[in-house]
Write an enzyme that holds these catalytic residues in place. Structure first.
Site, mmCIF file in Angstrom:
data_model
loop_
_atom_site.group_PDB
_atom_site.id
_atom_site.type_symbol
_atom_site.label_atom_id
_atom_site.label_comp_id
_atom_site.label_asym_id
_atom_site.label_seq_id
_atom_site.Cartn_x
_atom_site.Cartn_y
_atom_site.Cartn_z
ATOM 1 N N GLY A 163 53.164 20.348 45.176
ATOM 2 C CA GLY A 163 52.372 20.738 46.349
ATOM 3 C C GLY A 163 51.969 19.512 47.152
ATOM 4 N N GLY B 42 47.555 19.719 52.040
ATOM 5 C CA GLY B 42 46.214 19.875 51.494
ATOM 6 C C GLY B 42 45.826 18.917 50.386
ATOM 7 N N ASP C 292 61.269 23.949 43.413
ATOM 8 C CA ASP C 292 60.543 25.216 43.379
ATOM 9 C C ASP C 292 59.970 25.332 41.971
ATOM 10 O OD1 ASP C 292 59.673 27.803 43.149
ATOM 11 O OD2 ASP C 292 61.523 28.730 43.873
ATOM 12 N N VAL C 293 58.652 25.273 41.852
ATOM 13 C CA VAL C 293 58.049 25.221 40.514
ATOM 14 C C VAL C 293 58.213 26.531 39.738
ATOM 15 C CG1 VAL C 293 56.367 23.429 41.147
ATOM 16 C CG2 VAL C 293 55.713 25.855 41.310
ATOM 17 N N TYR D 251 45.325 36.054 42.340
ATOM 18 C CA TYR D 251 44.997 34.624 42.375
ATOM 19 C C TYR D 251 43.989 34.261 41.280
ATOM 20 C CZ TYR D 251 43.570 30.138 44.454
ATOM 21 O OH TYR D 251 43.296 28.810 44.673
ATOM 22 N N SER E 23 45.584 34.320 37.941
ATOM 23 C CA SER E 23 46.471 33.159 37.742
ATOM 24 C C SER E 23 45.654 31.911 37.415
ATOM 25 C CB SER E 23 47.344 32.916 38.983
ATOM 26 O OG SER E 23 46.605 32.354 40.049
ATOM 27 N N ILE F 37 37.858 24.247 49.770
ATOM 28 C CA ILE F 37 38.263 22.918 50.250
ATOM 29 C C ILE F 37 39.018 23.104 51.565
ATOM 30 C CG2 ILE F 37 39.495 20.796 49.618
ATOM 31 C CD1 ILE F 37 37.286 21.580 47.564
HETATM 32 P P1 NAP Z 1 48.148 24.212 50.429
HETATM 33 O O1 NAP Z 1 47.609 23.328 51.486
HETATM 34 O O2 NAP Z 1 48.647 25.562 50.789
HETATM 35 O O3 NAP Z 1 49.295 23.410 49.644
HETATM 36 C C1 NAP Z 1 50.059 23.996 48.621
HETATM 37 C C2 NAP Z 1 51.444 23.388 48.651
HETATM 38 O O4 NAP Z 1 52.216 23.957 47.566
HETATM 39 C C3 NAP Z 1 52.209 23.717 49.961
HETATM 40 O O5 NAP Z 1 52.848 22.560 50.450
HETATM 41 C C4 NAP Z 1 53.215 24.750 49.487
HETATM 42 O O6 NAP Z 1 54.379 24.812 50.279
HETATM 43 C C5 NAP Z 1 53.521 24.249 48.079
HETATM 44 N N1 NAP Z 1 54.202 25.274 47.297
HETATM 45 C C6 NAP Z 1 54.041 26.628 47.388
HETATM 46 N N2 NAP Z 1 54.884 27.257 46.558
HETATM 47 C C7 NAP Z 1 55.595 26.293 45.926
HETATM 48 C C8 NAP Z 1 56.636 26.319 44.952
HETATM 49 N N3 NAP Z 1 57.115 27.473 44.460
HETATM 50 N N4 NAP Z 1 57.131 25.138 44.504
HETATM 51 C C9 NAP Z 1 56.676 23.973 45.000
HETATM 52 N N5 NAP Z 1 55.698 23.880 45.935
HETATM 53 C C10 NAP Z 1 55.165 25.030 46.391
HETATM 54 O O7 NAP Z 1 47.057 24.459 49.275
HETATM 55 P P2 NAP Z 1 45.789 23.565 48.824
HETATM 56 O O8 NAP Z 1 44.599 24.171 49.419
HETATM 57 O O9 NAP Z 1 46.087 22.132 48.966
HETATM 58 O O10 NAP Z 1 45.754 23.948 47.278
HETATM 59 C C11 NAP Z 1 46.267 23.097 46.258
HETATM 60 C C12 NAP Z 1 45.917 23.719 44.915
HETATM 61 O O11 NAP Z 1 44.494 23.802 44.797
HETATM 62 C C13 NAP Z 1 46.437 25.152 44.760
HETATM 63 O O12 NAP Z 1 46.832 25.360 43.430
HETATM 64 C C14 NAP Z 1 45.225 25.990 45.083
HETATM 65 O O13 NAP Z 1 45.287 27.249 44.462
HETATM 66 C C15 NAP Z 1 44.107 25.134 44.520
HETATM 67 N N6 NAP Z 1 42.812 25.420 45.145
HETATM 68 C C16 NAP Z 1 42.610 25.263 46.492
HETATM 69 C C17 NAP Z 1 41.363 25.575 47.026
HETATM 70 C C18 NAP Z 1 41.066 25.431 48.499
HETATM 71 O O14 NAP Z 1 39.965 25.858 48.913
HETATM 72 N N7 NAP Z 1 41.925 24.863 49.298
HETATM 73 C C19 NAP Z 1 40.353 26.049 46.205
HETATM 74 C C20 NAP Z 1 40.598 26.189 44.844
HETATM 75 C C21 NAP Z 1 41.835 25.875 44.329
HETATM 76 P P3 NAP Z 1 54.435 25.945 51.445
HETATM 77 O O15 NAP Z 1 53.337 25.578 52.406
HETATM 78 O O16 NAP Z 1 55.799 25.810 51.980
HETATM 79 O O17 NAP Z 1 54.154 27.260 50.746
#
Ligand code: NAP
Length: 263
Positions: free
Chosen positions: A26, A30, A76-77, A171, A174, A204
């Site tokens: 990822g 973000g 792709d994870v 979610y 998971s 975040i």
């Molecule tokens: P984000 O900005 O959407 O970034 C996630 C990244 O993962 C994106 O670049 C996405 O690509 C990539 N991704 C999606 N499916 C994938 C796959 N099958 N294989 C490889 N890469 C893949 O999310 P984030 O907010 O930074 O979140 C990062 C982590 O923190 C996540 O696990 C999220 O659940 C967790 N989290 C976030 C928050 C929050 O408030 N932001 C809160 C709690 C937990 P695409 O954009 O092309 O899909």
């Protein structure tokens, strides 16, 4: 008389991830992007991994290069074949397996439980939980085979995995799974010197949070004692701690990075 280290030498010695190789899934967006940036500043070589090559390349462009070289890998994870190939490509390029892995790849596909499609449930579990399992297994296998004596695996769960959240049956399940997976990994991998920990972010400021309707965010913000969203760099700070020897006796832990939400 102690001479002390001068200039660049002193800076290099102070880097908390000096000479480490880190894989960050990822990494194109973000929190993952912020982790790549912070790790590079701390002296790590970074394998920026994402399903979106353009986004990962954009991250790469922003990385500090004084200490180490970094690279982009597309994977792709959810696919064991893709994850196996990822780890072997990283090993051939850097001549060693990553000793730090941060599982940031994650998605949301929200809807109320009564309306949630089976596909939305399966897909979110596949990326968030199965993806974390596959990367943990592949990295740990490679590290153990290499004879490395220590490693750190950091998994991004979520505070809502602990308390539940409307519209997120898939979610939250998971993310609760990620916590349990991490604790089991910590128990099984401790004998190899591999520590496994979870971070539970609150809300975040990333593209993922941008999908949450403003009305919902306003309600959440009223519940956050610190009164604001977190910045991705504030999650990255905790990742540096968990990746470095500063946390050498921390494993199986879940660290909340929430501004006090749902404490
Ligand atoms: P984000 O900005 O959407 O970034 C996630 C990244 O993962 C994106 O670049 C996405 O690509 C990539 N991704 C999606 N499916 C994938 C796959 N099958 N294989 C490889 N890469 C893949 O999310 P984030 O907010 O930074 O979140 C990062 C982590 O923190 C996540 O696990 C999220 O659940 C967790 N989290 C976030 C928050 C929050 O408030 N932001 C809160 C709690 C937990 P695409 O954009 O092309 O899909």
């Amino acid at each position: 008389m102690a001479t002390g280290l001068a200039g660049a030498e002193a800076v290099a010695a102070a880097l908390r991830l000096r000479s480490r190789l880190a894989l960050v899934t990822g990494g194109g967006s973000g929190i993952g992007r912020a982790v790549c940036q912070r790790f590079a500043k701390e002296g790590a070589a970074v394998a920026v991994v994402d399903i979106d090559e353009g986004a990962a390349t954009e991250t790469l462009r922003t990385l500090h290069r004084d200490h180490q070289q970094h690279s982009v890998f597309v994977a792709d994870v959810t696919s064991s074949e893709s994850v196996r190939s990822l780890v072997s490509q990283i090993q051939s390029q850097f001549s060693r397996p990553p000793c730090v892995a941060v599982n940031c790849a994650g998605i949301t596909m929200d809807s109320l439980l009564l309306k949630m499609q089976e596909e939305a449930f399966d897909r979110v579990l596949q990326v968030n939980l199965k993806g974390t399992f596959l990367v943990t297994q592949a990295v740990a296998t490679a590290l153990i085979a290499s004879g490395a004596k220590k490693g750190s695996i950091i998994n991004l769960a979520s505070i809502v995995g602990k308390v539940g959240n409307l519209g997120q049956a898939n979610y939250t399940a998971s993310k609760a799974g990620v916590v349990a997976l991490t604790k089991t990994s910590a128990k099984e991998l401790a004998r190899y010197g591999i520590r496994c920990n979870t971070i539970l972010p609150g809300f975040i400021d990333t593209p993922m949070a941008a999908k949450v309707p403003q009305k919902v965010l306003d309600t959440v913000l009223r519940l956050v004692p610190m009164g604001r969203l977190g910045d991705p760099s504030e999650v990255a700070d905790v990742c540096v701690f968990l990746a470095s020897d500063d946390s050498s006796y921390v494993t199986g832990a879940s660290l909340e990075v929430t501004g006090g939400l749902f404490m």
